[in-house]
Enzyme design. Structure first.
Site, mmCIF file in Angstrom:
data_model
loop_
_atom_site.group_PDB
_atom_site.id
_atom_site.type_symbol
_atom_site.label_atom_id
_atom_site.label_comp_id
_atom_site.label_asym_id
_atom_site.label_seq_id
_atom_site.Cartn_x
_atom_site.Cartn_y
_atom_site.Cartn_z
ATOM 1 N N SER A 139 -61.250 -1.487 -21.587
ATOM 2 C CA SER A 139 -60.539 -1.982 -22.956
ATOM 3 C C SER A 139 -59.271 -1.978 -22.926
ATOM 4 O O SER A 139 -58.535 -1.022 -22.575
ATOM 5 C CB SER A 139 -61.100 -1.095 -23.930
ATOM 6 O OG SER A 139 -60.555 -1.777 -25.310
ATOM 7 N N TYR A 166 -61.775 6.731 -29.100
ATOM 8 C CA TYR A 166 -62.453 5.827 -28.424
ATOM 9 C C TYR A 166 -61.663 5.454 -27.270
ATOM 10 O O TYR A 166 -62.088 5.322 -26.189
ATOM 11 C CB TYR A 166 -62.595 4.400 -29.243
ATOM 12 C CG TYR A 166 -62.959 2.876 -28.500
ATOM 13 C CD1 TYR A 166 -64.175 2.920 -27.623
ATOM 14 C CD2 TYR A 166 -62.043 1.891 -28.318
ATOM 15 C CE1 TYR A 166 -64.525 1.913 -27.094
ATOM 16 C CE2 TYR A 166 -62.348 0.921 -27.658
ATOM 17 C CZ TYR A 166 -63.740 1.062 -27.094
ATOM 18 O OH TYR A 166 -64.038 -0.143 -26.286
ATOM 19 N N LYS A 208 -62.369 6.143 -22.939
ATOM 20 C CA LYS A 208 -62.426 4.924 -21.769
ATOM 21 C C LYS A 208 -61.297 5.562 -20.675
ATOM 22 O O LYS A 208 -61.754 5.104 -19.654
ATOM 23 C CB LYS A 208 -61.670 3.554 -22.399
ATOM 24 C CG LYS A 208 -63.114 3.092 -23.386
ATOM 25 C CD LYS A 208 -64.076 2.450 -22.611
ATOM 26 C CE LYS A 208 -65.092 1.875 -23.378
ATOM 27 N NZ LYS A 208 -66.471 1.339 -22.787
HETATM 28 P P1 NAD Z 1 -72.463 -3.752 -28.283
HETATM 29 O O1 NAD Z 1 -72.333 -2.511 -29.062
HETATM 30 O O2 NAD Z 1 -73.051 -5.059 -28.654
HETATM 31 O O3 NAD Z 1 -73.321 -3.253 -26.899
HETATM 32 C C1 NAD Z 1 -73.477 -1.968 -26.275
HETATM 33 C C2 NAD Z 1 -74.815 -1.860 -26.045
HETATM 34 O O4 NAD Z 1 -74.992 -0.420 -25.453
HETATM 35 C C3 NAD Z 1 -75.550 -1.937 -27.421
HETATM 36 O O5 NAD Z 1 -76.831 -2.763 -27.067
HETATM 37 C C4 NAD Z 1 -76.339 -0.258 -27.607
HETATM 38 O O6 NAD Z 1 -77.413 -0.485 -28.102
HETATM 39 C C5 NAD Z 1 -76.173 0.171 -26.203
HETATM 40 N N1 NAD Z 1 -75.962 1.721 -26.318
HETATM 41 C C6 NAD Z 1 -75.037 2.478 -26.834
HETATM 42 N N2 NAD Z 1 -75.158 3.880 -26.633
HETATM 43 C C7 NAD Z 1 -76.138 3.890 -25.787
HETATM 44 C C8 NAD Z 1 -76.745 4.844 -24.928
HETATM 45 N N3 NAD Z 1 -76.349 6.226 -25.404
HETATM 46 N N4 NAD Z 1 -77.698 4.671 -23.968
HETATM 47 C C9 NAD Z 1 -78.071 3.293 -23.893
HETATM 48 N N5 NAD Z 1 -77.568 2.345 -24.398
HETATM 49 C C10 NAD Z 1 -76.559 2.498 -25.408
HETATM 50 O O7 NAD Z 1 -70.844 -3.690 -27.713
HETATM 51 P P2 NAD Z 1 -70.117 -4.694 -26.729
HETATM 52 O O8 NAD Z 1 -69.103 -5.574 -27.703
HETATM 53 O O9 NAD Z 1 -71.162 -5.649 -26.102
HETATM 54 O O10 NAD Z 1 -69.305 -3.871 -25.839
HETATM 55 C C11 NAD Z 1 -69.730 -3.491 -24.365
HETATM 56 C C12 NAD Z 1 -68.868 -2.620 -23.746
HETATM 57 O O11 NAD Z 1 -67.515 -3.291 -23.701
HETATM 58 C C13 NAD Z 1 -68.782 -1.307 -24.429
HETATM 59 O O12 NAD Z 1 -68.701 -0.245 -23.499
HETATM 60 C C14 NAD Z 1 -67.250 -1.573 -24.925
HETATM 61 O O13 NAD Z 1 -66.847 -0.106 -25.303
HETATM 62 C C15 NAD Z 1 -66.684 -2.349 -24.253
HETATM 63 N N6 NAD Z 1 -65.594 -3.310 -24.967
HETATM 64 C C16 NAD Z 1 -65.846 -4.049 -26.182
HETATM 65 C C17 NAD Z 1 -64.968 -4.602 -26.651
HETATM 66 C C18 NAD Z 1 -65.222 -5.737 -27.868
HETATM 67 O O14 NAD Z 1 -64.357 -5.967 -28.619
HETATM 68 N N7 NAD Z 1 -66.536 -6.004 -27.846
HETATM 69 C C19 NAD Z 1 -63.371 -4.583 -26.280
HETATM 70 C C20 NAD Z 1 -63.432 -3.824 -25.007
HETATM 71 C C21 NAD Z 1 -64.355 -2.899 -24.465
HETATM 72 C C1 UD1 Z 2 -59.694 -3.825 -32.185
HETATM 73 C C2 UD1 Z 2 -59.409 -2.165 -31.880
HETATM 74 C C3 UD1 Z 2 -59.368 -2.069 -30.309
HETATM 75 C C4 UD1 Z 2 -60.665 -2.732 -29.474
HETATM 76 C C5 UD1 Z 2 -60.666 -4.011 -30.262
HETATM 77 C C6 UD1 Z 2 -62.150 -4.767 -29.496
HETATM 78 C C7 UD1 Z 2 -58.514 -1.309 -33.757
HETATM 79 C C8 UD1 Z 2 -57.104 -0.599 -34.461
HETATM 80 N N1 UD1 Z 2 -58.278 -1.713 -32.549
HETATM 81 O O1 UD1 Z 2 -58.528 -4.473 -31.514
HETATM 82 O O2 UD1 Z 2 -59.298 -0.705 -29.890
HETATM 83 O O3 UD1 Z 2 -60.446 -2.710 -28.468
HETATM 84 O O4 UD1 Z 2 -60.959 -4.214 -31.651
HETATM 85 O O5 UD1 Z 2 -62.110 -5.812 -29.707
HETATM 86 O O6 UD1 Z 2 -59.372 -1.246 -34.344
HETATM 87 N N2 UD1 Z 2 -57.546 -8.251 -38.914
HETATM 88 C C9 UD1 Z 2 -57.171 -8.744 -40.148
HETATM 89 N N3 UD1 Z 2 -58.651 -8.415 -41.024
HETATM 90 C C10 UD1 Z 2 -59.565 -7.790 -40.712
HETATM 91 C C11 UD1 Z 2 -59.705 -7.439 -39.170
HETATM 92 C C12 UD1 Z 2 -58.436 -7.632 -38.558
HETATM 93 O O7 UD1 Z 2 -56.280 -9.226 -40.602
HETATM 94 O O8 UD1 Z 2 -60.509 -7.882 -41.495
HETATM 95 C C13 UD1 Z 2 -56.320 -8.474 -37.760
HETATM 96 C C14 UD1 Z 2 -55.832 -7.061 -37.153
HETATM 97 O O9 UD1 Z 2 -54.910 -6.562 -37.935
HETATM 98 C C15 UD1 Z 2 -55.388 -7.546 -35.880
HETATM 99 C C16 UD1 Z 2 -56.251 -8.938 -35.540
HETATM 100 O O10 UD1 Z 2 -56.736 -9.217 -36.967
HETATM 101 O O11 UD1 Z 2 -53.969 -7.919 -36.004
HETATM 102 C C17 UD1 Z 2 -57.555 -8.473 -34.761
HETATM 103 O O12 UD1 Z 2 -58.126 -7.339 -35.057
HETATM 104 P P1 UD1 Z 2 -59.461 -6.892 -34.569
HETATM 105 O O13 UD1 Z 2 -60.450 -7.956 -34.331
HETATM 106 O O14 UD1 Z 2 -60.060 -5.565 -35.176
HETATM 107 O O15 UD1 Z 2 -59.029 -6.245 -32.721
HETATM 108 P P2 UD1 Z 2 -57.989 -5.481 -32.487
HETATM 109 O O16 UD1 Z 2 -57.154 -4.789 -33.584
HETATM 110 O O17 UD1 Z 2 -57.097 -6.293 -31.568
#
Ligand code: NAD
Ligand code: UD1
Length: 356
Positions: free
Chosen positions: A139, A163, A167
């Site tokens: 991430s 978190y 990572k």
């Molecule tokens: P998500 O929560 O939709 O998907 C994660 C999946 O993992 C879910 O289906 C959940 O049921 C499963 N899971 C959780 N714990 C588990 C366990 N102990 N054993 C087996 N399955 C388990 O999240 P996502 O948005 O699809 O994210 C996927 C990955 O990407 C995560 O590792 C997250 O940290 C990373 N990531 C996500 C974002 C984002 O904004 N969505 C950003 C950066 C990194």
């Molecule tokens: C957040 C997480 C980051 C994670 C990412 C995944 C925090 C501080 N950071 O990032 O660790 O990897 O999600 O996608 O939670 N905002 C509003 N109103 C809202 C929600 C968000 O104004 O209700 C603004 C935030 O201040 C920011 C932008 O929208 O400027 C994006 O926010 P968000 O979607 O939560 O993502 P990140 O903060 O980038």
């Protein structure tokens, strides 16, 4: 046809990646405990890929196993069963994990357990079963408050919450593992920026539990009438309009990034790649709101409130290394993101529970 294991493959990013990989011809095993996903997501993936017409081909090409990545017995069985069926797992995409920043501050033990212990169990099972090709969901949160924007992969790793620390620890573990067995591990750590949007069919998308923490699902739920208005966290950031700027990446672009990473790892000598997956473009909160209003034809009322603790002003990827190493770049715009996000939200106002 490659046999792949996707941990957490039923989740938001995993389900979209399943679709892309099935279309590419891969066979998939998904291991997910459904702690944050619905099995309906993969039923829809099967339908979208044309698998549901035949239950038999569906089980052959997309197998869902409900289990926890911390359960070593379950993991071992997944690898052994696949080998005994004549289709050993060649590579793993490791999505499973917990991802809510605020929750990680309140429950650090759970985050370290699922994200770090879970990854360690998975890596041990892979090693024991001679499977050493891995794509890891990292991430942009690792960069904390970035000094230089756009952010290159060489920027300092300075996470600011449990978190992010979990990572960073997994990335370190992967470095240690690769160093311990030179020329054996093929690893890609993909640092996602802000994954949003949905498949253009509107059949699969992001379905957060409870009140969304992140901007895009919150805006979608205001547009569809589930919530009355958006709080914009800060109007006094040093940005173009005073609101926070982020690098939003369409989840289908991200899914295609995983396909490119798998293809690259399997084709090249053992290596450890660390790549930003982002668009390289920044959009402010107000720009996202306006784009979503255009796409949906709905009003998204908002009020500007105080800044959220832990937020950075601007986070935008330098995605040039991913282009160089994978030949991958984003293809979809913010307008595409909002159009497809609206297709999902408007057809599934309450997410997958609409069907259950
Ligand atoms: P998500 O929560 O939709 O998907 C994660 C999946 O993992 C879910 O289906 C959940 O049921 C499963 N899971 C959780 N714990 C588990 C366990 N102990 N054993 C087996 N399955 C388990 O999240 P996502 O948005 O699809 O994210 C996927 C990955 O990407 C995560 O590792 C997250 O940290 C990373 N990531 C996500 C974002 C984002 O904004 N969505 C950003 C950066 C990194
Ligand atoms: C957040 C997480 C980051 C994670 C990412 C995944 C925090 C501080 N950071 O990032 O660790 O990897 O999600 O996608 O939670 N905002 C509003 N109103 C809202 C929600 C968000 O104004 O209700 C603004 C935030 O201040 C920011 C932008 O929208 O400027 C994006 O926010 P968000 O979607 O939560 O993502 P990140 O903060 O980038």
């Amino acid at each position: 046809m490659t046999q792949l294991l996707l941990t957490g493959g039923a989740g938001f990013i995993g389900s979209h990646t399943c679709l892309v990989l099935l279309q590419e011809g891969h066979n998939l095993i998904v291991l997910d405990d459904h702690s944050n996903s619905s099995p309906v997501a993969l039923e829809r993936v099967a339908t979208l890929s044309g698998l549901s017409a035949s239950a038999e081909s569906s089980t052959e090409r997309l197998q869902l196993i409900q289990g926890d990545i911390r359960d070593s017995t379950c993991l071992g069985k997944v690898f052994i069963d696949a080998r005994n069926a004549g289709k050993p797992i060649e590579a793993v995409i490791h999505f499973a994990g917990l991802k809510a920043v605020g929750e990680s501050v309140r429950e650090p033990l759970r985050y370290w357990d699922v994200n770090l212990t879970g990854s360690r169990c998975l890596l041990a099972a892979m090693n024991a079963n001679d499977c050493r090709t891995l794509v890891f969901s990292s991430s942009a949160t690792l960069y904390g408050y970035p000094k230089d924007v756009p952010i290159p992969e060489t920027a300092p790793i300075k996470p600011i919450n449990p978190y992010g620390h979990s990572k960073a620890a997994v990335e370190q573990l992967l470095h240690d593992l690769a160093a311990s067995a030179p020329n054996q591990w093929r690893i890609a750590c993909l640092r996602y920026f802000n994954p949003v949007g949905a498949h253009p069919s509107g059949k699969i998308g992001e379905d957060p539990l409870g009140t969304p923490n992140n901007l895009f699902p919150f805006v979608s739920q205001v547009a569809v009438g589930r919530r009355t208005s958006l709080q914009v966290f800060g109007g006094d950031w040093p940005t173009k309009d005073g609101t926070g700027v982020r690098d939003y990446i369409h989840v289908m672009d991200l899914a295609e990034g995983h396909r490119a990473a798998i293809d690259c790892l399997l084709a090249e000598p053992a290596q450890l790649l660390t790549l930003n997956l982002g668009s390289g473009q920044g959009a402010s909160v107000v720009e996202v709101v306006r784009a979503f209003e255009r796409a949906s034809g709905c009003q998204v009322p908002y009020e500007v409130v105080a800044r959220r603790a832990g937020d950075a002003a601007i986070t935008v990827a330098d995605p040039s290394l991913a282009l160089q190493r994978l030949g991958w770049r984003t293809q979809r715009s913010l307008d595409d993101i909002c159009r497809d996000g609206w297709a999902w939200q408007s057809a599934n106002p309450s997410g997958y529970s609409d069907q259950q």
